[in-house]
Enzyme design. Structure first.
Site, PDB file in Angstrom:
ATOM      1  N   GLU A 134     -66.291   7.000  14.726  1.00 44.54           N
ATOM      2  CA  GLU A 134     -66.971   6.224  15.861  1.00 44.54           C
ATOM      3  C   GLU A 134     -67.376   7.149  17.000  1.00 44.54           C
ATOM      4  O   GLU A 134     -68.218   7.074  17.411  1.00 44.54           O
ATOM      5  CB  GLU A 134     -66.371   4.953  16.211  1.00 44.54           C
ATOM      6  CG  GLU A 134     -66.527   3.857  15.385  1.00 44.54           C
ATOM      7  CD  GLU A 134     -65.137   2.921  15.204  1.00 44.54           C
ATOM      8  OE1 GLU A 134     -64.412   2.960  16.114  1.00 44.54           O
ATOM      9  OE2 GLU A 134     -64.940   2.177  14.210  1.00 44.54           O
ATOM     10  N   ASN A 193     -54.995   1.420  15.060  1.00 52.25           N
ATOM     11  CA  ASN A 193     -56.250   2.110  16.150  1.00 52.25           C
ATOM     12  C   ASN A 193     -56.531   0.693  16.866  1.00 52.25           C
ATOM     13  O   ASN A 193     -57.491   0.036  16.145  1.00 52.25           O
ATOM     14  CB  ASN A 193     -57.201   2.923  15.409  1.00 52.25           C
ATOM     15  CG  ASN A 193     -58.183   3.234  16.187  1.00 52.25           C
ATOM     16  OD1 ASN A 193     -58.088   3.326  17.414  1.00 52.25           O
ATOM     17  ND2 ASN A 193     -59.299   3.937  15.647  1.00 52.25           N
ATOM     18  N   GLY A 209     -64.724  -1.195   9.642  1.00 61.56           N
ATOM     19  CA  GLY A 209     -65.077  -2.346  10.131  1.00 61.56           C
ATOM     20  C   GLY A 209     -66.216  -3.235   9.391  1.00 61.56           C
ATOM     21  O   GLY A 209     -66.982  -4.097   9.959  1.00 61.56           O
ATOM     22  N   GLY A 231     -58.986  -3.568  12.324  1.00 51.23           N
ATOM     23  CA  GLY A 231     -58.912  -5.041  12.579  1.00 51.23           C
ATOM     24  C   GLY A 231     -57.234  -5.498  12.183  1.00 51.23           C
ATOM     25  O   GLY A 231     -56.697  -6.383  13.015  1.00 51.23           O
ATOM     26  N   GLU A 260     -61.335   8.334   6.197  1.00 48.57           N
ATOM     27  CA  GLU A 260     -61.779   7.115   6.503  1.00 48.57           C
ATOM     28  C   GLU A 260     -63.256   6.947   6.368  1.00 48.57           C
ATOM     29  O   GLU A 260     -64.180   7.709   6.898  1.00 48.57           O
ATOM     30  CB  GLU A 260     -61.867   6.892   8.222  1.00 48.57           C
ATOM     31  CG  GLU A 260     -60.470   6.960   8.785  1.00 48.57           C
ATOM     32  CD  GLU A 260     -60.288   5.625  10.027  1.00 48.57           C
ATOM     33  OE1 GLU A 260     -59.636   4.840   9.842  1.00 48.57           O
ATOM     34  OE2 GLU A 260     -61.141   5.941  10.782  1.00 48.57           O
ATOM     35  N   SER A 280     -60.805  -0.629   6.535  1.00 49.95           N
ATOM     36  CA  SER A 280     -60.560  -1.996   6.268  1.00 49.95           C
ATOM     37  C   SER A 280     -59.199  -2.206   5.315  1.00 49.95           C
ATOM     38  O   SER A 280     -59.073  -2.974   4.296  1.00 49.95           O
ATOM     39  CB  SER A 280     -61.676  -2.725   5.343  1.00 49.95           C
ATOM     40  OG  SER A 280     -62.788  -2.520   6.219  1.00 49.95           O
TER      41      SER A 280
HETATM   42  C1  3PY Z   1     -60.758   0.898  10.615  1.00 47.52           C
HETATM   43  O1  3PY Z   1     -60.125   0.586   9.473  1.00 47.52           O
HETATM   44  O2  3PY Z   1     -61.719   0.125  10.954  1.00 47.52           O
HETATM   45  C2  3PY Z   1     -60.536   1.999  11.162  1.00 47.52           C
HETATM   46  O3  3PY Z   1     -61.496   2.633  11.627  1.00 47.52           O
HETATM   47  C3  3PY Z   1     -59.333   2.406  11.648  1.00 47.52           C
HETATM   48  O4  3PY Z   1     -59.236   3.851  12.465  1.00 47.52           O
END
Ligand code: 3PY
Length: 251
Positions: free
Chosen positions: A97, A9, A173, A235, A167, A213
């Site tokens: 997000e 992503n 992040g 990332g 997630e 992460s």
């Molecule tokens: C992350 O791993 O930061 C994500 O939000 C992947 O979508």
């Protein structure tokens, strides 16, 4: 056996030319990958050009969001037909997000899921709790609401085409990852909610990614868990070698 799905992503990263270059690098890096489904999700602006790069390769295209309406006065949005025309196969829906900054609700997630399925594309539906919710003991309640909300009025046949992405918001992040055990326990619970709605066959067939992460170092432990069928990568998806390291763990 569920096939692993590793999806990058890219969020609001990379210009169009940088995106094309990254897509080329990823195509080259994963050309011998056989077992794992590899997906990348660039920005809207870069998507059509990236689609040309991945055409005919083993890398599939995802879009980061859609609007549920077919067309009209919705400044800043794209429709499912636009996404379909360029050859995207997946749509990421309900990312935290989007929920946090852009007023995504269970209702809009559900509308987007249904629109995506109606067009013959596959939703990657993101779910996950905040730290306050986890610490407050309402993790299961939140996941239940998110999963049931996303699948409202979706047939079992259509649900079977969807991917879930767990997630935990506190791991996105932040560099903090859920432990293998935390992720496994939560994803097993998510699968049990799918089972409650659709029964054993759909629940056992549904792929549930972990996101938050994930990187080469923690991917082997996470992917070894029974209910973790891949990753939605932030990332580490922005460079071909770090993305490939995660795919190697899945292969
Ligand atoms: C992350 O791993 O930061 C994500 O939000 C992947 O979508």
């Amino acid at each position: 056996m569920r096939q692993y799905i590793i999806a990058g992503n890219w969020k609001m990263n990379k210009t169009v030319s940088e995106s094309v270059q990254l897509a080329k690098d990823i195509v080259e890096a994963v050309k011998d990958v056989k077992k794992t489904e590899v997906v990348i999700a660039p920005t809207y602006l870069a998507a059509a050009k990236v689609a040309d790069v991945v055409k005919g390769t083993n890398v599939k295209l995802a879009i980061q969001d859609i609007h549920w309406k077919d067309q009209g006065a919705y400044t800043g949005k794209v429709s499912i037909d636009m996404v379909k025309e360029i050859g995207a196969e997946y749509v990421i829906i309900g990312h935290s997000e989007q929920r946090q900054y852009f007023h995504e609700t269970e209702e809009t997630v559900n509308l987007k899921v249904k629109k995506t399925l109606e067009a013959g594309l596959k939703p990657i539906i993101c779910i996950g709790e905040t730290l306050e919710q986890r610490n407050g003991g309402i993790l299961k309640e939140i996941l239940g609401l998110q999963i049931k909300g996303a699948f409202k009025d979706v047939s079992a046949e259509d649900a079977a085409k969807c991917v879930l992405a767990y997630e935990p918001v506190w791991a996105i992040g932040t560099g903090v990852t859920a432990t293998d055990e935390q992720a496994q326990d939560t994803q097993a619970y998510a699968r049990s909610v799918v089972k409650e709605i659709y029964g054993e066959a759909v629940a056992e067939g549904m792929r549930i990614q972990y996101g938050g992460s994930m990187k080469g170092a923690n991917a082997p432990g996470l992917l070894a868990q029974k209910d973790i069928d891949g990753g939605l990568i932030g990332g580490a998806g922005l460079k071909a070698d770090t993305f490939k390291a995660i795919i190697d763990a899945a292969e």
